[in-house]
Scaffold this motif. Structure first.
Motif, mmCIF file in Angstrom:
data_model
loop_
_atom_site.group_PDB
_atom_site.id
_atom_site.type_symbol
_atom_site.label_atom_id
_atom_site.label_comp_id
_atom_site.label_asym_id
_atom_site.label_seq_id
_atom_site.Cartn_x
_atom_site.Cartn_y
_atom_site.Cartn_z
ATOM 1 N N LYS A 140 1.078 -1.251 0.013
ATOM 2 C CA LYS A 140 0.194 -0.346 0.168
ATOM 3 C C LYS A 140 0.790 1.649 -0.550
ATOM 4 O O LYS A 140 1.577 1.725 0.936
ATOM 5 C CB LYS A 140 -1.207 0.055 1.158
ATOM 6 C CG LYS A 140 -1.472 1.175 1.264
ATOM 7 C CD LYS A 140 -2.685 1.284 0.715
ATOM 8 C CE LYS A 140 -3.590 2.697 0.552
ATOM 9 N NZ LYS A 140 -4.679 2.146 -0.844
ATOM 10 N N MET A 191 -7.303 -3.061 4.503
ATOM 11 C CA MET A 191 -6.697 -3.811 2.615
ATOM 12 C C MET A 191 -7.995 -4.955 2.667
ATOM 13 O O MET A 191 -8.819 -4.719 1.868
ATOM 14 C CB MET A 191 -5.492 -3.560 2.629
ATOM 15 C CG MET A 191 -4.955 -2.750 2.508
ATOM 16 S SD MET A 191 -3.709 -2.681 0.868
ATOM 17 C CE MET A 191 -2.231 -3.249 2.681
ATOM 18 N N GLU A 214 -9.205 0.439 2.260
ATOM 19 C CA GLU A 214 -8.135 0.546 1.550
ATOM 20 C C GLU A 214 -8.039 -0.069 -0.004
ATOM 21 O O GLU A 214 -8.534 -1.100 0.444
ATOM 22 C CB GLU A 214 -6.867 0.806 2.699
ATOM 23 C CG GLU A 214 -7.299 1.516 4.023
ATOM 24 C CD GLU A 214 -7.096 2.859 3.232
ATOM 25 O OE1 GLU A 214 -6.920 3.172 2.110
ATOM 26 O OE2 GLU A 214 -7.265 3.934 5.005
ATOM 27 N N VAL A 236 -5.504 -2.188 -3.062
ATOM 28 C CA VAL A 236 -4.567 -2.255 -2.858
ATOM 29 C C VAL A 236 -4.186 -1.706 -4.072
ATOM 30 O O VAL A 236 -4.361 -1.850 -4.474
ATOM 31 C CB VAL A 236 -4.477 -3.930 -3.027
ATOM 32 C CG1 VAL A 236 -3.132 -4.689 -2.716
ATOM 33 C CG2 VAL A 236 -5.629 -4.093 -1.971
ATOM 34 N N THR A 237 -2.515 -1.253 -3.833
ATOM 35 C CA THR A 237 -1.863 -0.923 -4.725
ATOM 36 C C THR A 237 -1.141 -1.492 -5.787
ATOM 37 O O THR A 237 -0.702 -1.674 -7.057
ATOM 38 C CB THR A 237 -0.511 0.126 -3.805
ATOM 39 O OG1 THR A 237 -0.876 1.460 -2.536
ATOM 40 C CG2 THR A 237 0.417 0.857 -4.829
#
Lengths: 372, 328
Positions: free
Chosen positions: A11, A52, A57, A59-60
């Motif tokens: 992240k 996440m 949030e 997730v990158t």
């Protein structure tokens, strides 16, 4: 089945012009019904990891798999998870019953009667059946906590996510709820990811502990493994209270050369060390023996600087005779052993209890001998 | 002054049984200590601060209301002085028989309810949109709130231009879209809604700010908990967030309703006179017209008292609600 896998989960938060990596390439695999405690200091990314998994949030990069399915792009409301928040997040305008029924009403097609039955059952499990008609503001902190847990268990989800659920309770209630949560989790057998900064909770509750620092996963192992066989210096220092003593040493032949002491090593320990010369010597406070009649290579003369009586044991701050004032390390001794400030005592650091870490990388090169 | 200081000392030692035990000289009855005991320990001492404004407000606000009530019971009209010897409810009977009054009362009610509901809904919508972390949030907030800072007179002039039959912006837009012109001000069936729209334009920003404050007070976890509980965004707002805005809704409604009752300035400026467009007469304009154009003082007073009772009907429950919550 409620397996949960984190595969290379990262992240990155934008921060002004730059970026902050909050969670860095974390791999965790949880089997069905496992209780995993994620622990680490403030800002280590443990809450972000949990959020996440909850879908709160994005997730990158990397993948989160719930029961085998990738859920990266699944909205939180479709993930079949239940979360307990640190602040409980009870809806203030609804009764306890309304709070507990809300999730079932929104996420299932159950009839009103079925919902009522399940809410009543969950309330009985949590011992809050008589509170069902009350509003959250009429409840004590402990009761609110129970309602928050009840709201999660009534959903019967694949995974429970708990974000420091006990940190708003007072010490006594916290240890009660700790036991109760463990009982509940093993009874329900639901996969649980539990975030805390409290290492007592980490040690006592989890099947396994995942230790995070600065967004990076340090170790995932059972509590006792983390305690006795830490993967690196961070884990060794984080788990255990009072924490492990560390001394920077250089290897000189078969001895460790510290600033104010020399510590000879046996051949088997030297094998572990290999050709690393900058080392950190670690020893847990309870492994230092302050018997007074120690002698030999591993015995040292020390001065007592501070004594903190805890009742069952004393925490003693000791200083090597040649070390400057204030440069202390910690030993714990039995509560009945008389020891006072200014005493000169001989201590022994037994070789089977020492840990050695690479002075540069922090990786463990030698852990204490475990009794088979 | 010395007396005040004395009682100040005494009241500190006043016992629940009414005596002032330590001070032998003052053991007898004293009107000052009796007052203090009844209304709080520094009732008399603090009176120099609150008594003058209390008397002024009492005279010029509540005194005026009572005087107004008295005049409404006379038959006072034209020049001269009212005859207080002959008090009856004749003017209220006349009001009920006056179709102009009934129409004005109905219009007032429609404006009150319609304007308040529409403005609340719009304000809530704007507040929710602005609260969702949009770009240029502060700019939008300022733009929406700006009309609130204009006076009624400016708004009325502005909307008189907008609604103008021949050159108004609104008619230009709808004719360019191929529709016929609408006589916004002249058509008695439409004018009230046009007025309501203009007022809504002015006050939606206010409602938005009140709701925004309410939304900001709701912790993020409530949104997140609702989502994790399986609620869609619409359901989350409907079941978890909006019910928590009860306090904001009540506060905003009371202010909006009071403004609706005061819409006199707006209608007066819209036409520049006491006679609002047909179909838009409300009690406030009727009251002023009867008093200052027709010199029917007693009748206008009766209208005023009706308006006063309507206001009381709105503010009263609000005060009671606040009192029950311990805010008064």
């Amino acid at each position: 089945m409620g397996t949960l896998e984190l595969d290379g989960v990262t992240k990155v938060f934008p921060d002004g012009d730059g970026e902050v990596v909050a969670v860095d390439d974390v791999d965790i695999e949880m089997r069905d019904g496992e209780f995993l405690v994620v622990v680490g200091p403030s800002g280590c990314g443990k809450s972000t990891t949990l959020r996440m998994v909850a879908g709160l949030e994005t997730v990158t990069s990397g993948e989160i798999r719930l029961a085998g399915n990738v859920v990266n792009d699944v909205k939180p409301q479709h993930r079949d998870i239940a979360m307990v928040f640190q602040s409980y997040a009870l809806y203030p305008h609804m009764t306890v019953e309304g709070n507990m029924a809300f999730g079932l009403e929104e996420s299932t097609e159950l009839s009103d009667e079925e919902i009522e039955t399940r809410v009543t059952d969950a309330a009985e499990t949590m011992g809050i059946a008589e509170l069902l008609d009350r509003k959250p503001s009429d409840l004590s902190g402990g009761q609110q906590q129970r309602v928050a847990l009840g709201r999660a268990i009534v959903r019967d989800p694949e995974v429970f996510l708990m974000d420091e659920p006990l940190s708003n309770l007072d010490a006594k209630l916290r240890s009660e709820m700790r036991t109760e949560l463990q009982r509940l989790q093993s009874e329900l057998d639901v996969t649980t990811m539990y975030v805390t900064h409290d290492q007592t909770e980490a040690m006592t509750m989890g099947d396994r502990i995942a230790i995070l620092n600065a967004g990076e996963l340090q170790q995932v192992a059972t509590p006792l493994e983390c305690y006795h066989e830490p993967a690196n210096r961070f884990v060794a220092g984080f788990i255990g209270d009072p924490s492990m003593n560390f001394f920077d040493v250089k290897r000189d032949g078969d001895t460790l050369d510290g600033a104010v002491f020399d510590y000879p090593l046996s051949a088997s320990t030297l094998d572990d060390v290999g050709d690393v010369t900058d080392l950190t010597l670690g020893v847990r406070p309870e492994d230092i023996s302050v018997a007074g009649d120690a002698a030999g290579d591993h015995a040292f003369s020390t001065v007592v600087e501070v004594v903190e009586p805890m009742g069952d044991e004393n925490t003693v701050y000791l200083r090597f005779e040649d070390a400057p004032e204030g440069e202390t390390f910690i030993a714990t001794v039995g509560g009945l052993q008389r020891i006072s400030v200014g005493d000169e005592v001989t201590i022994e650091i037994p070789e089977e209890a020492i840990h050695l870490f690479d002075g540069n990388t922090g990786e463990a090169v030698h852990n204490r001998d475990m009794e088979e | 002054m010395t007396q005040n200081t004395d009682t100040g000392d005494d009241s500190g030692d006043a016992l629940p049984d009414g005596g002032v035990a330590e001070d032998g000289q003052r053991s007898g009855f004293s009107p000052i200590s009796a007052l203090n005991e009844r209304f709080g320990s520094d009732f008399v001492e603090s009176s120099q601060f609150w008594l003058p404004p209390f008397l002024l407000v009492g005279l010029f606000v509540y005194g005026a209301i009572i005087w107004n009530l008295l005049i409404s019971l006379t038959d006072f009209t034209g020049f001269g002085t009212p005859d207080y010897g002959d008090l009856d409810l004749e003017m209220y009977g006349r009001a009920l028989a006056d179709s102009g009054f009934i129409d004005a009362a109905i219009n007032t009610f429609i404006l009150l309810v319609g304007f308040t509901l529409v403005t609340l809904a719009l304000g809530l919508g704007l507040a929710i949109l602005i609260d969702r972390n949009i770009r240029f949030e502060n700019t939008f907030r300022t733009i929406y709130l700006l009309p609130m800072s204009l006076s009624f007179v400016v708004t009325a002039q502005f909307w008189a231009w907008m609604f103008n039959f021949n050159n108004g912006v609104i008619n230009i837009v709808i004719t360019s879209l191929g529709f016929g012109r609408v006589d916004w001000i002249g058509n008695p069936d439409i004018v009230l809604w046009a007025v309501m729209f203009a007022l809504m334009w002015q006050f939606a920003g206010y409602a938005m700010v009140v709701f925004l404050a309410g939304l900001r007070a709701i912790p993020n976890e409530h949104y997140e908990a609702a989502k994790v509980d399986g609620a869609s965004t619409v359901r989350m707002y409907w079941r978890v967030i909006i019910p928590q805005l009860k306090g904001s809704t009540i506060s905003a409604s009371v202010v909006l309703m009071v403004f609706a009752l005061k819409a006199f300035d707006f209608l007066y400026s819209l036409v520049g006179g006491y006679r609002p467009p047909n179909g838009a007469d409300i009690l406030a304009t009727k009251m002023v017209r009867e008093a200052y154009a027709n010199l029917n003082w007693a009748y206008a007073s009766a209208v005023a008292i009706t308006l006063f009772l309507m206001t009381l009907g709105i503010v009263g429950p609000y005060l009671y609600y606040q009192y029950n919550r311990g805010n008064l």
